[in-house]
Structure formats: C-alpha cells, structure tokens
Design an enzyme around this catalytic site. Structure first.
Site, short mmCIF file in Angstrom:
data_model
loop_
_atom_site.label_atom_id
_atom_site.label_comp_id
_atom_site.label_asym_id
_atom_site.label_seq_id
_atom_site.Cartn_x
_atom_site.Cartn_y
_atom_site.Cartn_z
N ASP A 1 58.74 -25.30 -41.04
CA ASP A 1 58.61 -26.14 -39.84
C ASP A 1 58.63 -25.31 -38.56
O ASP A 1 58.86 -25.83 -37.48
CB ASP A 1 59.71 -27.20 -39.81
CG ASP A 1 61.11 -26.58 -39.73
OD1 ASP A 1 61.23 -25.37 -39.97
OD2 ASP A 1 62.06 -27.32 -39.42
N HIS B 1 46.27 0.89 -28.13
CA HIS B 1 46.94 -0.41 -28.28
C HIS B 1 48.17 -0.28 -29.18
O HIS B 1 48.40 -1.10 -30.07
CB HIS B 1 45.95 -1.45 -28.82
CG HIS B 1 44.87 -1.80 -27.85
ND1 HIS B 1 43.58 -1.35 -27.96
CD2 HIS B 1 44.91 -2.51 -26.68
CE1 HIS B 1 42.86 -1.79 -26.94
NE2 HIS B 1 43.64 -2.48 -26.14
N ASP C 1 52.44 -0.04 -20.55
CA ASP C 1 51.41 -0.99 -20.12
C ASP C 1 52.01 -2.38 -20.31
O ASP C 1 52.04 -2.91 -21.42
CB ASP C 1 50.14 -0.80 -20.95
CG ASP C 1 48.96 -1.58 -20.40
OD1 ASP C 1 49.18 -2.61 -19.72
OD2 ASP C 1 47.80 -1.19 -20.66
N ASP D 1 49.09 -7.11 -14.69
CA ASP D 1 48.73 -6.09 -15.68
C ASP D 1 48.96 -4.73 -15.05
O ASP D 1 48.19 -4.29 -14.19
CB ASP D 1 47.26 -6.28 -16.07
CG ASP D 1 46.84 -5.42 -17.26
OD1 ASP D 1 47.63 -4.60 -17.71
OD2 ASP D 1 45.69 -5.58 -17.72
N HIS E 1 38.19 4.44 -22.61
CA HIS E 1 38.14 3.00 -22.37
C HIS E 1 37.59 2.72 -20.97
O HIS E 1 37.36 3.63 -20.17
CB HIS E 1 39.51 2.36 -22.55
CG HIS E 1 40.58 2.92 -21.66
ND1 HIS E 1 40.72 2.58 -20.34
CD2 HIS E 1 41.58 3.82 -21.93
CE1 HIS E 1 41.76 3.24 -19.82
NE2 HIS E 1 42.28 4.01 -20.75
N HIS F 1 38.77 -4.58 -15.47
CA HIS F 1 38.37 -5.89 -16.01
C HIS F 1 38.90 -6.98 -15.10
O HIS F 1 39.89 -6.79 -14.37
CB HIS F 1 38.88 -6.08 -17.45
CG HIS F 1 40.37 -5.96 -17.60
ND1 HIS F 1 41.25 -6.95 -17.24
CD2 HIS F 1 41.15 -4.94 -18.09
CE1 HIS F 1 42.50 -6.57 -17.50
NE2 HIS F 1 42.47 -5.36 -18.00
N HIS G 1 42.56 -10.50 -19.64
CA HIS G 1 41.13 -10.17 -19.56
C HIS G 1 40.42 -11.48 -19.20
O HIS G 1 39.98 -12.23 -20.06
CB HIS G 1 40.61 -9.60 -20.88
CG HIS G 1 41.31 -8.34 -21.28
ND1 HIS G 1 41.99 -8.19 -22.47
CD2 HIS G 1 41.45 -7.16 -20.64
CE1 HIS G 1 42.51 -6.98 -22.55
NE2 HIS G 1 42.18 -6.33 -21.45
N GLU H 1 42.39 1.08 -14.02
CA GLU H 1 43.30 1.70 -14.99
C GLU H 1 42.71 2.92 -15.69
O GLU H 1 42.48 2.91 -16.90
CB GLU H 1 43.73 0.66 -16.03
CG GLU H 1 42.59 -0.14 -16.66
CD GLU H 1 43.11 -1.16 -17.67
OE1 GLU H 1 43.87 -0.77 -18.57
OE2 GLU H 1 42.75 -2.33 -17.54
N TYR I 1 44.03 11.24 -22.01
CA TYR I 1 44.77 11.26 -23.28
C TYR I 1 44.51 12.59 -23.97
O TYR I 1 43.36 12.95 -24.24
CB TYR I 1 44.34 10.09 -24.15
CG TYR I 1 44.41 8.77 -23.40
CD1 TYR I 1 45.60 8.04 -23.35
CD2 TYR I 1 43.30 8.28 -22.71
CE1 TYR I 1 45.67 6.86 -22.63
CE2 TYR I 1 43.37 7.11 -21.99
CZ TYR I 1 44.55 6.40 -21.95
OH TYR I 1 44.62 5.23 -21.23
N ARG J 1 48.29 6.94 -18.25
CA ARG J 1 47.45 5.88 -17.69
C ARG J 1 48.18 5.26 -16.51
O ARG J 1 49.41 5.04 -16.56
CB ARG J 1 47.15 4.81 -18.75
CG ARG J 1 46.28 3.68 -18.22
CD ARG J 1 45.67 2.81 -19.33
NE ARG J 1 46.63 2.05 -20.10
CZ ARG J 1 46.95 2.28 -21.37
NH1 ARG J 1 46.38 3.30 -22.02
NH2 ARG J 1 47.83 1.53 -22.01
N GLU K 1 47.74 2.01 -13.63
CA GLU K 1 46.98 0.77 -13.46
C GLU K 1 47.61 -0.13 -12.41
O GLU K 1 48.81 -0.38 -12.42
CB GLU K 1 46.93 0.02 -14.79
CG GLU K 1 46.27 -1.33 -14.74
CD GLU K 1 46.34 -2.04 -16.08
OE1 GLU K 1 45.51 -2.95 -16.30
OE2 GLU K 1 47.21 -1.69 -16.91
#
Length: 431
Positions: free
Chosen positions: A41, A246, A263, A274, A355, A359, A366, A384, A388, A397, A399
């Site tokens: 439940d 990620h 991040d 973000d 990357h 965005h 996003h 951002e 790396y 990074r 951002e």
C-alpha cells in the site's frame, strides 16, 4: 503544501494566453498526475503534472482542467473538476480542495466534482469540433509509464471518433518557455533556498565526511525553508565520481585533496532551481585545481554574455565550444593538431566537455521551450560548462540560472551564491 499560496492572477493570465491560441470550437483537457505505487500500500510522494499546475494552480491528484472558450454557456468556458472531499477524507488524508478553495487557488469560477466529468464533457463535446490533447513532447522525454493523460486520450478517441484532434504541446512549448515576472520571482525564491543550502555545506565539508551526509545537509536546509526538497535527484560527487555526469549514488567518503562536485537545486512551489558548484574538500585549491576551476568559470562568464534576445540555441552551443576549446588549449589538455584534425560532429573539446551548456528551466528542471526559435526576453536558462579529467581524478562544473532580458545584459538569479575561488576558500576556512 509547504509553499505560500501563489497569486491566482498568474494562472488566470496563463489560461488567457493559452486559449488565445486555440482554434474555434475547440476544447482543451489537462489531467493531473497519478499517485504512483511502490509496493503493497506504499506510494511515491505526489507531484503534480506541470501543465495543469501552470494553467490552474491545482496541486492535487484526480483533477481535470477543461478550457472551452466558445462554449455556449459562459460558465463552461473554464471548468475545474476536483475529487469530492468530505470529513472522512479530511481525517484520513488531510485537506483537499473544496469548490470554494479551488476557486481561491485557480480563479476558475466553475468547479465540479470529478464524478460529474463524463456527463458534462459529453454535453460540451456536442458543441465542439476539436479536442486539444496534452501529450509529452519534450526533447528529452523517455517515459514508459502510461499516464492519466494517456488513458484519457485513448478513452476520448474511442468515445468521440468524429472529432478532430490537436496538440496542446505546440502552444505550451512557447508559453512556458517565456516566463511571467511572477514565475521568475518563484524561481528566484528557489535559488535563494539553494543558496542557503550551499552556504551551510561550505561550513560542513571537510576530509572524511560522506557524500550522503552532504546531501542530508542540503535537504535539511531546503525543507526548513518551505521547499519540498530537491528539484531533481542530487549529484554529490567527490574525486573521480565527478567524471560520471549523472552520478547519484552519493555513497563515498570525501578524501583530503579531492574536489567535490555538487549539482543540486531546491524546488519551491513546483518551480526548480539548478546549481552546480565544485569545491576543494579540504578548503584549499591546489595550483592545478585552481587552473581548471578558473578556466571553467571564465567559460561560464563568457557563455552567459551570449544569452541575449535573438540568439539561436544551436549556434550558441557552437560558440561556447569555441570558448572552451581556447581554454583547453591554454591548459595543455588539447593541442593545435587535436583541433585541426577534429571530427566536426564531435569536436576535440568534447573529450573534456561532453554535455550541453544550457537548457530551459522553470516548472521542470529541463523545462519546456522552443529550441529552434530565437531566444527571447524572460526565458530562463542554465549556464553549466564543465571540464572532466578522469586521469587527474577531477571533474569541475559550475552552473547558474540566468534570465534573458530586453536590455541584453542577462540577469543571474544565482549571483549571490559564492562562486569565486577566494570566497569559497574564505567561507570554508572560517573558524
């Protein structure tokens, strides 16, 4: 809800913008999200479908918004259907929207119980020629779960096969991409909560702490400031983990000498922030760490200047790639031969920065927004860049969230969040 009630004038304005673009004799339907099961439940915490929230402010399950500007009866030009509530439900589940409360939140005068939907919808469909369906056409979407919207579309096509169909998404992409001033204020508020979390973490981080402990510091600060929590799954990545774009396990111990990439962003009233920041675990940058850090910061600052009305999203990323290439040459990570012999479809700089730079953001991290049309004032973008370097056990990074303005100088909603290396060191080493 934890957040303060949003002025319903925002939702009234949003509906007016949407209905102004509807075809004559057409109905648009927007469904709430389901409550998704875990097992037995148990259920996942409810999050409202962003489109019905954008147009009504209704923030609960089992809700339907109907827009029919050409309805013969004026009271049926806007209808909100909500789940019928009673004392029993209030005791077991908490307060739900009453008809009066639904009007206060949304500004929609005609509110019916959900049990009346099919009868009223059938009657209105006899007046309508076209139905707008709300499909998910975001460029990153990969949803496999059948949503409440999906089920409605199937049902509606079966019940009313002679009607014509249109897509709400074509309208919403344009509307949601350009923010109202009140929306920018809400995003700014979310950024302010994120700032409080980051400043708290700067005082907490030291060699030996665990990534999940840092995550806990953020969530503590977010919730105590009326946020539901993270706007997206947080990345707390120390050392080599920062090279996994990620990385969300957040289960490693932070070591002396490592850099820590975070991040994270707080949500507020369903609006996202973000942020990315990268800091030295021990509070002091090495010479090499500082070189890489300053290069990323320069790219971010130069990329931000390009976010002006008229900029094309694809061309913007090409220009940022040129800026990053120059920095990587200066750092000795690329040489001229790498650039001269690069594959145009995967430029040399992509080895270290793989990357995108920006965005749309807003109700979704996003967010919706038309990417093939020129940028316009009051669009909100992330900026951002990152570098790396797995061989050096380091990923950096940085951002911020930026509003495009009419004047051309972007408004940084995160300008008060520490980012200069000296300020970060000072804050981390205060006794």
């Amino acid at each position: 809800m934890k957040y303060h009630q949003i002025d319903r004038e925002l939702f009234i304005k949003n509906r007016n913008k949407f209905t102004a673009q509807m075809k004559p004799a057409s109905i648009a339907i927007f469904n709430s999200n389901d409550i998704y099961p875990v097992s037995a439940d148990s259920t996942m915490p409810f999050q409202q479908a962003r489109d019905i929230f954008y147009l009504s402010g209704a923030d609960q399950e089992e809700s339907i918004l109907l827009l029919f500007p050409d309805a013969i009866d004026p009271k049926h030009r806007e209808i909100l259907f909500v789940r019928e509530t009673n004392e029993h439900i209030a005791i077991w589940e908490g307060e739900k929207l009453s008809k009066e409360r639904a009007f206060e939140v949304s500004g929609i005068k005609t509110v019916y119980w959900l049990t009346d939907f099919e009868k009223i919808f059938f009657d209105l469909m006899t007046e309508a020629e076209t139905v707008y369906f709300n499909t998910n056409e975001h460029y990153r979407q990969a949803v496999e779960t059948e949503t409440r919207e999906d089920r409605f579309i199937k049902w509606c096509k079966e019940k009313f096969p002679a009607h014509k169909w249109e897509k709400s998404n074509q309208i919403l992409q344009g509307l949601r991409g350009v923010k109202e001033a009140q929306e920018i204020d809400l995003i700014q508020h979310a950024c302010g909560i994120t700032e409080k979390g980051f400043r708290r973490v700067l005082e907490f981080v030291k060699p030996g702490v665990w990534e999940y402990e840092i995550e806990a510091e953020y969530i503590h600060e977010f919730i105590r400031n009326r946020s539901r929590g993270f706007a997206y799954t947080p990345i707390i990545a120390s050392g080599f983990n920062a090279n996994v774009l990620h990385y969300i396990e957040n289960n490693q111990q932070c070591q002396d000498g490592d850099m820590l990439l975070m991040d994270v962003g707080a949500e507020y009233a369903n609006y996202a922030s973000d942020m990315s920041r990268t800091i030295p675990v021990n509070g002091r940058f090495t010479k090499r760490q500082r070189e890489i850090y300053d290069a990323v910061l320069r790219v971010k600052n130069e990329a931000t200047k390009l976010l002006v009305p008229g900029t094309i999203w694809h061309e913007y990323h090409v220009e940022v790639g040129k800026i990053m290439t120059s920095e990587l040459l200066g750092l000795g990570l690329l040489d001229k031969a790498d650039v001269q012999n690069e594959d145009p479809s995967w430029p040399a700089y992509k080895k270290y920065f793989m990357h995108g730079t920006s965005h749309h953001m807003g109700l979704d991290t996003h967010d919706y927004g038309k990417l093939k049309e020129p940028m316009a004032a009051n669009m909100v973008f992330t900026v951002e860049p990152g570098i790396y370097i797995p061989d050096e056990n380091m990923g950096i990074r940085l951002e911020d969230d930026v509003v495009i303005t009419e004047k051309g100088e972007p408004l940084n909603l995160m300008k008060n969040i520490p980012i200069e290396a000296e300020e970060i060191e000072d804050l981390m080493n205060r006794s």
